[in-house]
Design an enzyme around this catalytic site. Structure first.
Site, mmCIF file in Angstrom:
data_model
loop_
_atom_site.group_PDB
_atom_site.id
_atom_site.type_symbol
_atom_site.label_atom_id
_atom_site.label_comp_id
_atom_site.label_asym_id
_atom_site.label_seq_id
_atom_site.Cartn_x
_atom_site.Cartn_y
_atom_site.Cartn_z
ATOM 1 N N HIS A 43 -10.317 7.392 33.290
ATOM 2 C CA HIS A 43 -10.664 5.981 32.757
ATOM 3 C C HIS A 43 -9.348 5.316 31.764
ATOM 4 O O HIS A 43 -9.167 4.813 30.850
ATOM 5 C CB HIS A 43 -11.608 5.958 31.587
ATOM 6 C CG HIS A 43 -12.758 5.773 32.732
ATOM 7 N ND1 HIS A 43 -13.010 4.338 33.562
ATOM 8 C CD2 HIS A 43 -13.820 6.845 33.293
ATOM 9 C CE1 HIS A 43 -14.633 5.020 34.305
ATOM 10 N NE2 HIS A 43 -14.825 5.996 34.281
ATOM 11 N N THR A 44 -8.298 5.862 33.000
ATOM 12 C CA THR A 44 -6.838 6.198 32.039
ATOM 13 C C THR A 44 -5.822 4.748 32.852
ATOM 14 O O THR A 44 -4.979 4.719 32.406
ATOM 15 C CB THR A 44 -6.285 7.289 31.492
ATOM 16 O OG1 THR A 44 -5.996 8.214 32.833
ATOM 17 C CG2 THR A 44 -6.865 8.478 30.188
ATOM 18 N N SER A 140 -13.763 10.052 45.734
ATOM 19 C CA SER A 140 -13.201 8.424 46.483
ATOM 20 C C SER A 140 -12.721 8.220 48.158
ATOM 21 O O SER A 140 -11.701 8.175 47.911
ATOM 22 C CB SER A 140 -11.046 8.035 46.104
ATOM 23 O OG SER A 140 -11.595 8.605 44.294
ATOM 24 N N SER A 142 -14.472 5.881 49.657
ATOM 25 C CA SER A 142 -13.658 4.171 49.694
ATOM 26 C C SER A 142 -12.127 3.988 50.014
ATOM 27 O O SER A 142 -11.361 3.036 50.790
ATOM 28 C CB SER A 142 -14.150 3.208 48.970
ATOM 29 O OG SER A 142 -14.575 3.612 47.388
ATOM 30 N N ASP A 186 -6.760 6.572 43.161
ATOM 31 C CA ASP A 186 -7.395 7.599 44.288
ATOM 32 C C ASP A 186 -6.454 6.933 45.343
ATOM 33 O O ASP A 186 -5.817 7.550 45.876
ATOM 34 C CB ASP A 186 -8.981 6.662 44.194
ATOM 35 C CG ASP A 186 -9.464 6.685 42.739
ATOM 36 O OD1 ASP A 186 -9.292 7.714 41.999
ATOM 37 O OD2 ASP A 186 -11.116 5.766 42.882
#
Ligand code: GLA
Length: 386
Positions: A43-44, A140, A142, A186
């Site tokens: 979340h950075t 990841s 997706s 990602d």
């Protein structure tokens, strides 16, 4: 939501090409794009901070060929898709203008071409995809699907893109067509991965470099049994909280400030906790790189464990199952450190495990959870297969 353990079988690109020929009567170009693990830096990315992911040895494959039979092929916005996903037993023909009404799987497959087609002529396309990246484990799958799609579609459409452009095309597809407000980590890991290395990325400047992954430790991802779904709202809520914290601190992106600005957020304890995670996590990435480069796996592991605590207490994106799994992994001999990985609210737990303890650690942890573990090897980034 609990779900059955699923580690997909390996994809054989030659068999994918044969299935494509059998279904469409065309010979495809095939792109391979890996999933990723993230050692630390959660979340950075969308806050302009640091991340330290690595592309892994599990990938999505997308096969694409030009369909010559459609009318108005080359006009911008007038192309159509013939889509097939053998793993889902799904098959569909869809004009690009109807894509938003199509099922989710179809939007994943067609998203890169739809974005590319907004500014360049794209022919009508047959697209078939198969993946071996476990879904919902924070690895990841997706992003891998969209990066492989972006590479293959650009190749067939004759558009030359840099790896960075491939990553941003895939990200736009996920944000604008699939509807997931993801950052760039990602996709960037999938396009820039290098064998044996992690990728240190500064998400403000997009400067990056590789950092050799530890040779005496393995990266193991344990399934928690709770599937994470970024589209479900918690991720978007955290993004907007971070944006509010940035505004309250007087910066555009939270990582333009640092922990010295914590007192500015004293009036809103929730925003203060969110910012404290982001700032402490970016600092941990810096320390983790130093530890990796110094061969100090104990410190690296301790930083990963501290990252989990911060995700749990300050960012509040863990859940009971991933907390229990991280605790279990952290307390198993041979594990340097462990933390929840990815967007949050479930998914997988990544552990740094002494190479000679891997079998033992996996046996102990999976005996307690009854769910699979995947050993991940840092690998090269996305490519067009010959
Ligand atoms: C998901 C997103 C990434 C990143 C992580 C959290 O994986 O796709 O962009 O924000 O969550 O670190």
């Amino acid at each position: 939501m609990a779900h059955a353990p699923t580690t997909p079988p390996r994809v054989d690109p030659a068999r994918l090409a044969a299935a494509f020929r059998a279904r469409f009567g065309l010979t495809p170009r095939i792109a391979r794009a890996p999933g990723r693990v993230n050692l630390i830096g959660e979340h950075t990315d969308y806050n302009g901070g640091l991340v330290l992911p690595a592309a892994i040895d599990r990938a999505c494959y997308v096969a694409v060929a030009r369909v010559e039979t459609e009318p108005a092929d080359e006009a911008i916005g007038a192309f159509a898709f013939h889509l097939a996903a053998p793993d889902l037993d799904a098959d569909l023909r869809l004009p690009v203008i109807d894509l938003h009404q199509g099922p989710l799987w179809a939007r994943y497959l067609a998203a890169p071409a739809a974005i590319l087609g907004m500014t360049r002529p794209v022919p009508s396309l047959a697209i078939m995809a198969q993946g071996e990246v476990p879904m919902g484990m924070g690895m990841s799958s997706s992003a891998a699907l969209l990066v492989a799609g972006a590479l293959a579609v650009a190749d067939v459409a004759g558009v030359k893109l840099t790896p960075f452009e491939v990553a941003t095309l895939a990200q736009r597809g996920e944000r604008e067509i699939v509807g997931t407000p993801c950052g760039l980590m990602d996709q960037f890991a999938s396009t820039h991965g290098a064998r044996g290395c992690a990728v240190l990325l500064d998400c403000a400047s997009f400067e990056w470099r590789t950092v050799p992954a530890p040779s005496t430790a393995a990266i193991v991802v344990f399934e928690s049994g709770v599937r994470h779904k970024l589209a479900e709202g918690g991720y978007a809520k955290r993004r907007s909280e971070c944006a509010r914290a940035a505004r309250a601190t007087g910066v555009m992106l939270l990582c333009e400030a640092d922990a010295a600005a914590l007192p500015d957020l004293a009036k809103d304890p929730v925003l203060q906790r969110r910012a404290r995670h982001v700032w402490s996590e970016t600092a941990r990435v810096r320390e983790a790189v130093a530890a990796l480069e110094g061969g100090d796996l104990r410190t690296l592991g301790a930083l990963m464990t501290a990252s989990h605590a911060s995700l749990r207490d300050d960012f509040e994106v863990t859940c009971a199952e991933t907390d229990a799994l991280a605790d279990l992994a952290q307390s198993t001999p041979g594990v340097y450190g462990a933390r929840q990985m990815g967007g949050g609210f479930g998914g997988g737990v990544i552990a740094l495990v002494a190479a000679d303890a891997v079998d033992d650690v996996i046996a102990k942890v999976t005996a307690r959870t009854g769910l699979p573990a995947v050993v991940c090897t840092p690998s090269d980034g996305a490519e067009i297969l010959a």
